[in-house]
Design an enzyme around this catalytic site. Structure first.
Site, short mmCIF file in Angstrom:
data_model
loop_
_atom_site.label_atom_id
_atom_site.label_comp_id
_atom_site.label_asym_id
_atom_site.label_seq_id
_atom_site.Cartn_x
_atom_site.Cartn_y
_atom_site.Cartn_z
CG HIS A 16 55.28 42.97 34.89
ND1 HIS A 16 55.62 42.52 36.14
CD2 HIS A 16 54.26 43.84 35.07
CE1 HIS A 16 54.85 43.10 37.05
NE2 HIS A 16 54.01 43.90 36.43
CB SER A 165 49.82 39.38 41.15
OG SER A 165 49.66 40.60 41.86
P1 AMP Z 1 51.33 46.23 37.10
O1 AMP Z 1 52.80 46.36 37.23
O2 AMP Z 1 50.70 45.31 38.08
O3 AMP Z 1 50.62 47.56 36.98
O4 AMP Z 1 51.09 45.52 35.70
C1 AMP Z 1 51.62 46.07 34.51
C2 AMP Z 1 51.00 45.35 33.35
O5 AMP Z 1 51.32 43.97 33.42
C3 AMP Z 1 49.47 45.45 33.32
O6 AMP Z 1 49.03 45.64 31.99
C4 AMP Z 1 49.04 44.12 33.87
O7 AMP Z 1 47.77 43.71 33.41
C5 AMP Z 1 50.13 43.22 33.30
N1 AMP Z 1 50.23 41.97 34.07
C6 AMP Z 1 50.29 41.86 35.42
N2 AMP Z 1 50.29 40.55 35.79
C7 AMP Z 1 50.23 39.84 34.63
C8 AMP Z 1 50.20 38.45 34.34
N3 AMP Z 1 50.22 37.52 35.30
N4 AMP Z 1 50.15 38.07 33.05
C9 AMP Z 1 50.12 38.99 32.05
N5 AMP Z 1 50.15 40.33 32.26
C10 AMP Z 1 50.19 40.75 33.54
#
Ligand code: AMP
Length: 278
Positions: A16, A165
């Site tokens: 993030h 993640s």
């Molecule tokens: P989330 O909080 O899981 O909904 O993710 C929010 C944003 O962060 C989304 O655009 C995801 O694709 C991005 N994101 C999540 N994990 C990663 C990662 N390991 N590397 C880069 N971006 C990420």
């Protein structure tokens, strides 16, 4: 005055924060949303238990010089009586994640549309790991004439190659080690692609093999073209290998952009294959 938006569900990690840093570097004002969006979770999924670490998230964002953090309640985002939905059609809206998680992409589409209206960003930053989400939002932004440029950012990985993640927190030590099969498989595919292999069967077979050997429950392993997400038999640069697999009760997804991303691992079995075959 340009505005960058980074939508998240919180429990922020370096993945993030890499999006936030990029937004900070490219935009005059940076808005980060932290919202565990109920409409993108299925009835048997982990909405209730999804990690929530708001205080730590806000201090991380403050340190990065974010201008505004937006963390609404579910009631504020979705007042009772709402009748509006956003439905994604076509292959993007009907394959892979859309099949495995019915309603998920539509839920993401609805919240992203609302966030675009609330923040009026010039640019919005999404991770390449969540490839179908990123492609869907790119198309949504164009279809609805939002004027928002959707920026796809590279996946940030742990030292063993596992994509960061928020759901990795669910894994015990043994499961976490087995999760390494996902980047190992993708690394093997990247090596084959780098060595000239273009056939989908040959690129996907080491990914499947790695997941099966580690005892992961495969949801899908697919090779798709980058915009419409239709399956391809012969890969070109920019095509994506998509993986979804479950370890215990934790579902993980990952993506390799062929010819764009580095192989996730720099040592180990995939490299031997890289040197030795295909
Ligand atoms: P989330 O909080 O899981 O909904 O993710 C929010 C944003 O962060 C989304 O655009 C995801 O694709 C991005 N994101 C999540 N994990 C990663 C990662 N390991 N590397 C880069 N971006 C990420």
């Amino acid at each position: 005055m340009s505005v960058g938006l980074v939508p998240t569900m919180g429990a922020l990690h370096e993945g993030h924060l890499s999006l936030v840093r990029r937004a900070r570097a490219e935009c005059d004002r940076v808005v980060v949303s932290i919202f565990v969006n109920p409409t993108q979770f299925g009835p048997t999924e982990d909405y209730a238990t999804y990690p929530r670490t708001l205080d730590a998230d806000l201090s991380a964002l403050e340190q990065l010089g974010v201008d505004a953090a937006f963390s609404p309640s579910a009631e504020a985002m979705y007042p009772p009586g709402g009748i509006t939905s956003v439905h994604i059609q076509g292959t993007l809206g009907g394959s892979l994640e859309a099949v495995s998680r019915p309603g998920h992409l539509d839920g993401v589409a609805l919240v992203v549309t609302k966030l675009f209206v609330a923040a009026r960003p010039d640019r919005a930053y999404f991770g390449a790991k969540d490839a179908q989400q990123c492609a869907m939002v790119t198309r949504l932004a164009a279809d609805l004439d939002t004027g928002v440029a959707v920026i796809e950012c590279p996946t940030v990985r742990d030292s063993d190659g596992v994509a960061l993640s928020s759901r990795n927190a669910y894994l015990d030590a043994g499961q976490r080690a087995r999760a390494g099969a996902i980047p190992a498989g993708l690394a093997a595919a990247a090596c084959r692609f780098g060595a000239g292999q273009r056939a989908a069967l040959e690129l996907l077979s080491p990914v499947r093999a790695a997941l099966e050997t580690a005892g992961l429950d495969i949801d899908y392993v697919a090779l798709v073209e980058p915009d419409g997400f239709t399956d391809v038999e012969i890969a070109g640069p920019g095509c994506k290998i998509l993986v979804a697999a479950t370890i215990g009760s934790t579902r993980l997804i990952d993506t390799l952009r062929l010819g764009v991303d580095e192989a996730p691992l720099v040592c180990g079995a995939p490299q031997q294959e890289c040197n030795g075959s295909s």
